[in-house]
Design an enzyme around this catalytic site. Sequence first.
Site, PDB file in Angstrom:
ATOM      1  N   GLY A 263     -56.074  85.487   0.104  1.00  0.00           N
ATOM      2  CA  GLY A 263     -56.706  84.626   1.089  1.00  0.00           C
ATOM      3  C   GLY A 263     -55.840  84.476   2.312  1.00  0.00           C
ATOM      4  O   GLY A 263     -54.994  85.339   2.607  1.00  0.00           O
TER       5      GLY A 263
ATOM      6  N   GLY B  37     -51.705  83.837   1.268  1.00  0.00           N
ATOM      7  CA  GLY B  37     -51.225  84.948   0.455  1.00  0.00           C
ATOM      8  C   GLY B  37     -51.511  86.297   1.085  1.00  0.00           C
ATOM      9  O   GLY B  37     -50.678  87.208   1.047  1.00  0.00           O
TER      10      GLY B  37
ATOM     11  N   LYS C 248     -41.905  68.802   5.093  1.00  0.00           N
ATOM     12  CA  LYS C 248     -43.266  69.340   5.221  1.00  0.00           C
ATOM     13  C   LYS C 248     -44.277  68.381   4.586  1.00  0.00           C
ATOM     14  O   LYS C 248     -45.401  68.214   5.089  1.00  0.00           O
ATOM     15  CB  LYS C 248     -43.339  70.717   4.554  1.00  0.00           C
ATOM     16  CG  LYS C 248     -44.729  71.388   4.601  1.00  0.00           C
ATOM     17  CD  LYS C 248     -45.099  71.877   5.969  1.00  0.00           C
ATOM     18  CE  LYS C 248     -46.489  72.529   6.025  1.00  0.00           C
ATOM     19  NZ  LYS C 248     -46.587  73.823   5.317  1.00  0.00           N
TER      20      LYS C 248
END
Length: 306
Positions: free
Chosen positions: A9, A12, A185
């Site tokens: 996707g 990845g 993050k």
Amino acid sequence: MRFLVLGAGAVGGYFGGRLAEAGRDVTFLVRGPRATALAEHGLKIDSQLGNFQAPVQTATADHVGGPYDVVILTAKHYDLDGAIDAIRPAVGPNTAVLPLLNGLVHLDKLDAAFGRERVLGGVAYVGAVMLPDGTIRHINRLSGIAQGERPGGTSERTRAISQEFAGTPVDVPVNENIVLEMWEKFVFISAMAGMNCLMRGTIGDIAATQDGKSLILAALAECRAVATAAGFAPRPEPSKRLDAMLTEPGSPNSASMRQDLEADRRTEADAILGDMLRRARSFGLAMPLITAAYCALQVHENRLPH
């Protein structure tokens, strides 16, 4: 090194595709229809940093072909249990599992499944979407992975992973304090996703309102207080850059959680905002903005078919 990337996707596909472009040994573990599409058309990346289209190696659940040296995991949190089952045949005694999920809640599950010593810390820095035809569109110039040993320091395997990405558009330094990077993050994505979803707008949309900038900064302050209480106080310079990024006039930035919300899809709200809120409450900290955002997303989730 032999790499296995779970899925092809947006995230990845982008990082694995850059490895494939550089001639590295990378295999994508995908479902049957995606494997067929990749066999027919190859993997295609559309990017300001250079386009790429070529056939790639694929594997499916019935023939994973492990063990691999590195498994890159980019699943959504709500698919994590299935992802763990899918990659289990790929993980051997010396395999490093590199998860690129947002937040922290996935680490306990991966440690339980594969052993803490196999699970690295990781953070993805990329803006990418997968188009209906399977093309991976890279929508900004961010192209990096932070990865490292969770106890800190460097190791032979983290240096080797960094070297495998050398010569690609992806910057993959060894991070000697990866858990702090993951917390930073976590703060960023919680505040941005929470406000994007609560306000139903981009950062630019929110910044254009009377109180938008102050509300975003207040959400960041809530999340930073949790990180600090956990022993991972965000560093001053990254925090300044984040303040500027999340209050930038006209910014198109918006978390993928808002895209899922507005498309009436399941979201990662519980694993991101819910987990941040639970950690806050364990420290006795109030998070009024994140609480409101999580409540709004729970209303959405409760309306979805089960």
